[in-house]
Design an enzyme around this catalytic site. Structure first.
Site, PDB file in Angstrom:
ATOM      1  N   MET A 304      -8.789 -56.275  12.566  1.00  0.00           N
ATOM      2  CA  MET A 304      -8.821 -56.839  11.220  1.00  0.00           C
ATOM      3  C   MET A 304      -7.696 -56.304  10.350  1.00  0.00           C
ATOM      4  O   MET A 304      -7.032 -57.054   9.635  1.00  0.00           O
ATOM      5  CB  MET A 304     -10.178 -56.566  10.561  1.00  0.00           C
ATOM      6  CG  MET A 304     -11.327 -57.259  11.235  1.00  0.00           C
ATOM      7  SD  MET A 304     -11.074 -59.031  11.475  1.00  0.00           S
ATOM      8  CE  MET A 304     -11.164 -59.642   9.809  1.00  0.00           C
ATOM      9  N   VAL A 380     -11.675 -50.040   8.598  1.00  0.00           N
ATOM     10  CA  VAL A 380     -11.873 -49.046   9.655  1.00  0.00           C
ATOM     11  C   VAL A 380     -13.172 -49.361  10.402  1.00  0.00           C
ATOM     12  O   VAL A 380     -13.799 -50.386  10.157  1.00  0.00           O
ATOM     13  CB  VAL A 380     -11.898 -47.604   9.080  1.00  0.00           C
ATOM     14  CG1 VAL A 380     -10.580 -47.299   8.373  1.00  0.00           C
ATOM     15  CG2 VAL A 380     -13.066 -47.389   8.134  1.00  0.00           C
ATOM     16  N   GLU A 382     -16.863 -49.912  11.748  1.00  0.00           N
ATOM     17  CA  GLU A 382     -18.070 -50.300  11.004  1.00  0.00           C
ATOM     18  C   GLU A 382     -19.092 -49.159  11.070  1.00  0.00           C
ATOM     19  O   GLU A 382     -20.068 -49.220  11.818  1.00  0.00           O
ATOM     20  CB  GLU A 382     -18.618 -51.614  11.609  1.00  0.00           C
ATOM     21  CG  GLU A 382     -19.797 -52.213  10.888  1.00  0.00           C
ATOM     22  CD  GLU A 382     -19.429 -52.947   9.599  1.00  0.00           C
ATOM     23  OE1 GLU A 382     -18.344 -52.714   9.042  1.00  0.00           O
ATOM     24  OE2 GLU A 382     -20.276 -53.734   9.135  1.00  0.00           O
ATOM     25  N   LYS A 387     -16.655 -44.909   6.556  1.00  0.00           N
ATOM     26  CA  LYS A 387     -16.275 -45.639   5.338  1.00  0.00           C
ATOM     27  C   LYS A 387     -16.353 -44.695   4.134  1.00  0.00           C
ATOM     28  O   LYS A 387     -15.454 -44.704   3.279  1.00  0.00           O
ATOM     29  CB  LYS A 387     -17.205 -46.840   5.104  1.00  0.00           C
ATOM     30  CG  LYS A 387     -17.296 -47.806   6.274  1.00  0.00           C
ATOM     31  CD  LYS A 387     -16.445 -49.042   6.085  1.00  0.00           C
ATOM     32  CE  LYS A 387     -16.731 -50.051   7.181  1.00  0.00           C
ATOM     33  NZ  LYS A 387     -15.624 -50.893   7.561  1.00  0.00           N
ATOM     34  N   SER A 409     -18.495 -55.905   7.524  1.00  0.00           N
ATOM     35  CA  SER A 409     -19.222 -57.128   7.847  1.00  0.00           C
ATOM     36  C   SER A 409     -20.655 -57.082   7.329  1.00  0.00           C
ATOM     37  O   SER A 409     -21.219 -58.104   6.956  1.00  0.00           O
ATOM     38  CB  SER A 409     -19.286 -57.324   9.362  1.00  0.00           C
ATOM     39  OG  SER A 409     -18.025 -57.208   9.946  1.00  0.00           O
ATOM     40  N   HIS A 430     -14.262 -59.791   2.580  1.00  0.00           N
ATOM     41  CA  HIS A 430     -14.686 -59.992   3.962  1.00  0.00           C
ATOM     42  C   HIS A 430     -13.853 -61.101   4.599  1.00  0.00           C
ATOM     43  O   HIS A 430     -14.094 -62.294   4.391  1.00  0.00           O
ATOM     44  CB  HIS A 430     -16.184 -60.322   4.027  1.00  0.00           C
ATOM     45  CG  HIS A 430     -16.687 -60.448   5.429  1.00  0.00           C
ATOM     46  ND1 HIS A 430     -17.499 -61.468   5.851  1.00  0.00           N
ATOM     47  CD2 HIS A 430     -16.472 -59.672   6.523  1.00  0.00           C
ATOM     48  CE1 HIS A 430     -17.754 -61.318   7.140  1.00  0.00           C
ATOM     49  NE2 HIS A 430     -17.152 -60.238   7.561  1.00  0.00           N
ATOM     50  N   ASN A 480     -22.543 -64.247   7.798  1.00  0.00           N
ATOM     51  CA  ASN A 480     -23.170 -63.483   8.882  1.00  0.00           C
ATOM     52  C   ASN A 480     -24.685 -63.461   8.730  1.00  0.00           C
ATOM     53  O   ASN A 480     -25.417 -63.397   9.718  1.00  0.00           O
ATOM     54  CB  ASN A 480     -22.617 -62.057   8.921  1.00  0.00           C
ATOM     55  CG  ASN A 480     -21.270 -61.995   9.641  1.00  0.00           C
ATOM     56  OD1 ASN A 480     -20.915 -62.916  10.369  1.00  0.00           O
ATOM     57  ND2 ASN A 480     -20.535 -60.928   9.430  1.00  0.00           N
TER      58      ASN A 480
HETATM   59  P1  NAI Z   1     -11.045 -52.042  15.189  1.00  0.00           P
HETATM   60  O1  NAI Z   1     -11.781 -51.048  15.963  1.00  0.00           O
HETATM   61  O2  NAI Z   1     -10.206 -53.056  15.897  1.00  0.00           O
HETATM   62  O3  NAI Z   1     -10.086 -51.306  14.152  1.00  0.00           O
HETATM   63  C1  NAI Z   1     -10.472 -50.217  13.373  1.00  0.00           C
HETATM   64  C2  NAI Z   1      -9.234 -49.381  13.110  1.00  0.00           C
HETATM   65  O4  NAI Z   1      -9.531 -48.404  12.122  1.00  0.00           O
HETATM   66  C3  NAI Z   1      -8.772 -48.609  14.358  1.00  0.00           C
HETATM   67  O5  NAI Z   1      -7.404 -48.923  14.584  1.00  0.00           O
HETATM   68  C4  NAI Z   1      -8.970 -47.145  13.979  1.00  0.00           C
HETATM   69  O6  NAI Z   1      -7.979 -46.300  14.524  1.00  0.00           O
HETATM   70  C5  NAI Z   1      -8.881 -47.208  12.465  1.00  0.00           C
HETATM   71  N1  NAI Z   1      -9.586 -46.117  11.801  1.00  0.00           N
HETATM   72  C6  NAI Z   1     -10.799 -45.626  12.071  1.00  0.00           C
HETATM   73  N2  NAI Z   1     -11.099 -44.628  11.218  1.00  0.00           N
HETATM   74  C7  NAI Z   1     -10.049 -44.494  10.390  1.00  0.00           C
HETATM   75  C8  NAI Z   1      -9.761 -43.628   9.309  1.00  0.00           C
HETATM   76  N3  NAI Z   1     -10.624 -42.733   8.906  1.00  0.00           N
HETATM   77  N4  NAI Z   1      -8.564 -43.767   8.678  1.00  0.00           N
HETATM   78  C9  NAI Z   1      -7.682 -44.696   9.089  1.00  0.00           C
HETATM   79  N5  NAI Z   1      -7.916 -45.538  10.111  1.00  0.00           N
HETATM   80  C10 NAI Z   1      -9.083 -45.445  10.750  1.00  0.00           C
HETATM   81  O7  NAI Z   1     -12.131 -52.757  14.254  1.00  0.00           O
HETATM   82  P2  NAI Z   1     -12.076 -54.165  13.540  1.00  0.00           P
HETATM   83  O8  NAI Z   1     -12.671 -55.194  14.390  1.00  0.00           O
HETATM   84  O9  NAI Z   1     -10.720 -54.361  12.989  1.00  0.00           O
HETATM   85  O10 NAI Z   1     -13.101 -53.951  12.339  1.00  0.00           O
HETATM   86  C11 NAI Z   1     -12.764 -53.251  11.166  1.00  0.00           C
HETATM   87  C12 NAI Z   1     -13.746 -53.585  10.079  1.00  0.00           C
HETATM   88  O11 NAI Z   1     -13.704 -54.981   9.807  1.00  0.00           O
HETATM   89  C13 NAI Z   1     -15.204 -53.278  10.399  1.00  0.00           C
HETATM   90  O12 NAI Z   1     -15.842 -52.860   9.217  1.00  0.00           O
HETATM   91  C14 NAI Z   1     -15.745 -54.617  10.848  1.00  0.00           C
HETATM   92  O13 NAI Z   1     -17.130 -54.737  10.672  1.00  0.00           O
HETATM   93  C15 NAI Z   1     -15.005 -55.541   9.919  1.00  0.00           C
HETATM   94  N6  NAI Z   1     -14.865 -56.927  10.374  1.00  0.00           N
HETATM   95  C16 NAI Z   1     -14.580 -57.212  11.681  1.00  0.00           C
HETATM   96  C17 NAI Z   1     -14.441 -58.531  12.084  1.00  0.00           C
HETATM   97  C18 NAI Z   1     -14.063 -58.856  13.494  1.00  0.00           C
HETATM   98  O14 NAI Z   1     -14.128 -60.040  13.847  1.00  0.00           O
HETATM   99  N7  NAI Z   1     -13.640 -57.920  14.308  1.00  0.00           N
HETATM  100  C19 NAI Z   1     -14.606 -59.645  11.132  1.00  0.00           C
HETATM  101  C20 NAI Z   1     -14.810 -59.218   9.772  1.00  0.00           C
HETATM  102  C21 NAI Z   1     -14.968 -57.908   9.441  1.00  0.00           C
END
Ligand code: NAI
Length: 655
Positions: A304, A380, A382, A387, A409, A430, A480
């Site tokens: 994302m 970051v 979920e 967070k 999400s 979102h 969702n």
């Molecule tokens: P992901 O796992 O692909 O990416 C998360 C990124 O955050 C990773 O690159 C990680 O290294 C980084 N990260 C983790 N902790 C961190 C910190 N303390 N400081 C800086 N970076 C940090 O996850 P994704 O899928 O991108 O999801 C991210 C958020 O978006 C979640 O809250 C998820 O629920 C939400 N979301 C996801 C969707 C999807 O289709 N994948 C759709 C809409 C929302």
């Protein structure tokens, strides 16, 4: 012409210039039609005039019909008659196009003898997007000017074309670099003493396909239309126009246009078209100024975060991306580079713009780099603890008036906000995956969010070209939450007698691009598994619970990404039903003592719609969505609900 007419006629020596000045889009309103009609009479009467130019004031050529005249009885002169009149002019007419020449606007241009356009103009017949076909000769004249196959693409696809393509097609005679009016006058000088070219209506179709090719073309369009009638009827109307007499075809086009205009599909498409344009207009924000935003922070460069960063870069913002360590920074940049590469490949950006956008992105592990950011979006993991940690750092390092947004999400953004300094600037943004492509954006109002924060978020969404839907905080927001509700009922149907492929087939037959289980496989099964585990302690023990999704994750089946989910995937990513899953589903029914029974497609869809509508009603009652339209916009733009059905709430209202 009355002095109040939006159409004026001036002359430049022996050239007449007919100017339409009818803001905002120079629509083909009655006064415009009448004004052009009178101007053409004057041009043909006046012996001193040798040629005429049709040009528009303001930001665009005629960009379509006047929507306020929709559904009202037509008043003469109607557009088809006006275009016949243009075509019969004894003095050559030049249409000078800028901005958008769409729908009736392009049909007017087709009635002229020559067409020139500025380099940035867009030309199209987008009627199918509203469940219609062109109603003023577009299906008859276009395939007599450009190759029939290109006319079919333009009319059945509904997408506007740029001038390069339009010129390649032969739709325009010239692309104008400098001043449009000057170029039109220069062309008029060149052609004023030559006879008018043969009117399109009297020409032969260009490269008409043979009968077999037609059958194949129409079958292909039908498949792509997924149950929407207009593209198929458009193709058939073009076929009739190309194979038969052109003037008879005008009548048939009109009949088909009217039939479609009164259809449920067109009503549904118009409903969603207007809903998308009004859903972010909140009366309480009238007069509230959004803050100026120049620099964006994105926390997380994963799926994302990278998509959001790409969207912000493409909209012209400078972006700072924060990641956990140097490797993750590099991965984040690589992800953005990959997305921008895709935009380059698709011709959305040039190589130099691509390079410049990459230069507008910096990546760091140091939150102090966010000091100048006006808006920071967190994406970051979920996980509430992660967070909270991130927002504590944002509170410490960002400007006190920087808007802080979460892309969560499901998590409670109110709880995230109250832990921040200046909680009135915290909001949910979102996005949907892929974030630089998907148009939908739920803008989640936290309890304490100030009007300025909300106005800023909505302005940002607009700049990104998103359809922003304001909503309140709850588990899953609008989309969702509705998906969770209908997923539950789909899982009940699995235990009661369906298989995943039965439900998915019913959904695709209804018009969804893919069924629920195929979609879950695509998104990955583990995020919702984590959510279910998080909610397990608060789950009502008396409520029916289907554990099949959990079993899949326990079996290491996480979806498409590892080749196994509700389906099994071959090395090309092609899905096929998996007997292992069918056995698992059937065994679960037996374990629970449920006697399985068949479900028809209609029953499956009825169950899904009822679940969506019931949850939609709850969402409205709780004030999470401000109108049923907001729910329809979310389901159509984020969850594949067939656009030509208008959304679950529209279907409920019109049932
Ligand atoms: P992901 O796992 O692909 O990416 C998360 C990124 O955050 C990773 O690159 C990680 O290294 C980084 N990260 C983790 N902790 C961190 C910190 N303390 N400081 C800086 N970076 C940090 O996850 P994704 O899928 O991108 O999801 C991210 C958020 O978006 C979640 O809250 C998820 O629920 C939400 N979301 C996801 C969707 C999807 O289709 N994948 C759709 C809409 C929302």
């Amino acid at each position: 012409m009355s002095t109040m007419s939006p159409v004026s006629l001036t002359t430049e020596n022996d050239i007449a210039i007919i100017t339409i000045d009818h803001p905002p889009i120079n629509a083909t309103s009655h006064a415009v039609r009448l004004g052009i009609w009178d101007a053409i009479d004057q041009v043909n009467r006046d012996d001193a005039i040798r040629a005429a130019i049709l040009i528009c004031a303001g930001s665009t050529f005629i960009a379509g019909a006047d929507v306020t005249e929709f559904g009202k009885p037509p008043i003469d002169p109607i557009l088809p008659d006006l275009i016949l009149k243009l075509e019969q002019s004894t003095k050559p007419l030049i249409a000078a196009l800028h901005g958008n020449a769409l729908g009736g606007g392009l049909e007017v241009a087709l009635g002229c003898h020559y067409r020139i356009a500025t380099a940035t103009a867009k030309l199209g017949l987008p009627e199918v997007n509203l469940g219609l076909i062109p109603g003023a000769g577009g299906t008859v004249r276009l395939p007599r000017l450009i190759a029939v196959e290109n006319a079919i693409t333009m009319i059945t696809g509904g997408k506007p074309f740029n001038t390069t393509t339009a010129h390649d097609f032969g739709l325009i005679d010239e692309i104008v670099d400098g001043d449009l009016r000057t170029a039109a006058i220069a062309l008029a000088e060149r052609i004023k003493n030559t006879p008018c070219p043969v009117a399109l209506i009297d020409r032969a179709p260009v490269n008409a396909p043979d009968a077999d090719a037609w059958d194949a073309l129409i079958a292909g369009i039908g498949k792509k239309a997924r149950g929407q009638d207009a593209p198929v009827i458009a193709a058939r109307t073009i076929r009739a126009a190309v194979t038969g007499d052109a003037r008879t075809a005008l009548g048939l086009e009109r009949e088909n246009f009217i039939r479609l205009r009164d259809s449920d599909q067109s009503k549904a498409l118009r409903h969603i078209f207007f809903a998308e344009r009004s859903v972010a207009k909140l009366p309480e924000l009238a007069g509230v100024a959004p803050r100026t935003i120049a620099e964006i922070g994105v926390i997380g460069g994963g799926i994302m975060g990278a998509g959001i960063a790409t969207a912000a870069l493409l909209a012209g913002y400078a972006v700072v991306m924060i990641e956990r360590d140097d490797d993750a920074c590099e991965r984040g940049i690589a992800n953005v580079r990959h997305h921008l590469g895709g935009s380059l490949k698709r011709g959305i950006i040039t190589q130099s713009r691509h390079d410049q956008l990459l230069g507008d992105l910096v990546s760091s592990t140091d939150y102090a780099t966010l000091a100048d950011c006006d808006l920071v979006i967190e994406a970051v993991f979920e996980d509430m603890a992660v967070k909270h940690d991130v927002f504590a750092k944002l509170s410490a390092h960002c400007k006190s008036d920087a808007v802080l947004a979460s892309n969560t999400s499901y998590l409670d953004i109110d709880a995230i906000a109250t832990a921040c300094t200046h909680p009135e600037r915290v909001i949910g943004l979102h996005f949907f995956s892929p974030a630089h492509v998907m148009k939908l954006l739920e803008v989640v109002r936290t309890r304490l969010a100030s009007p300025a924060t909300l106005a800023t978020a909505l302005a940002f969404a607009r700049r990104l070209g998103k359809i922003a839907v304001p909503c309140g905080v709850c588990d899953g927001f609008i989309g969702n939450r509705i998906m969770s509700a209908y997923r539950k009922h789909c899982e009940y149907m699995l235990e009661d007698g369906s298989l995943p492929s039965d439900i998915d087939r019913a959904m695709t037959n209804f018009g969804f691009p893919m069924g629920l289980f195929a979609m879950q496989d695509m998104a990955g099964l583990e995020i919702s598994w984590a959510t279910r585990k998080r909610l397990a302690p608060t789950r009502d023990p008396n409520e029916r619970y289907v554990a099949l999704g959990d079993y899949l994750c326990e079996m290491g089946r996480f979806g498409r990404k590892n080749g196994l989910g509700w389906y099994r995937y071959d090395e090309h990513g092609k899905a096929s039903p998996d007997p292992v899953i069918d056995e698992l589903v059937i065994a679960e029914s037996a374990k629970k003592g449920i006697k399985r029974r068949p479900f028809s497609d209609a029953e499956i869809i009825e169950t899904i719609l009822s679940a969506m509508q019931a949850e939609g009603e709850k969402i409205l009652a709780e004030g999470i969505a401000h109108s049923p339209d907001a729910i329809d916009v979310v389901m159509v733009n984020g969850y594949g609900f067939p656009r030509h059905k208008g959304g679950p709430m529209h279907l409920k209202k019109t049932a």
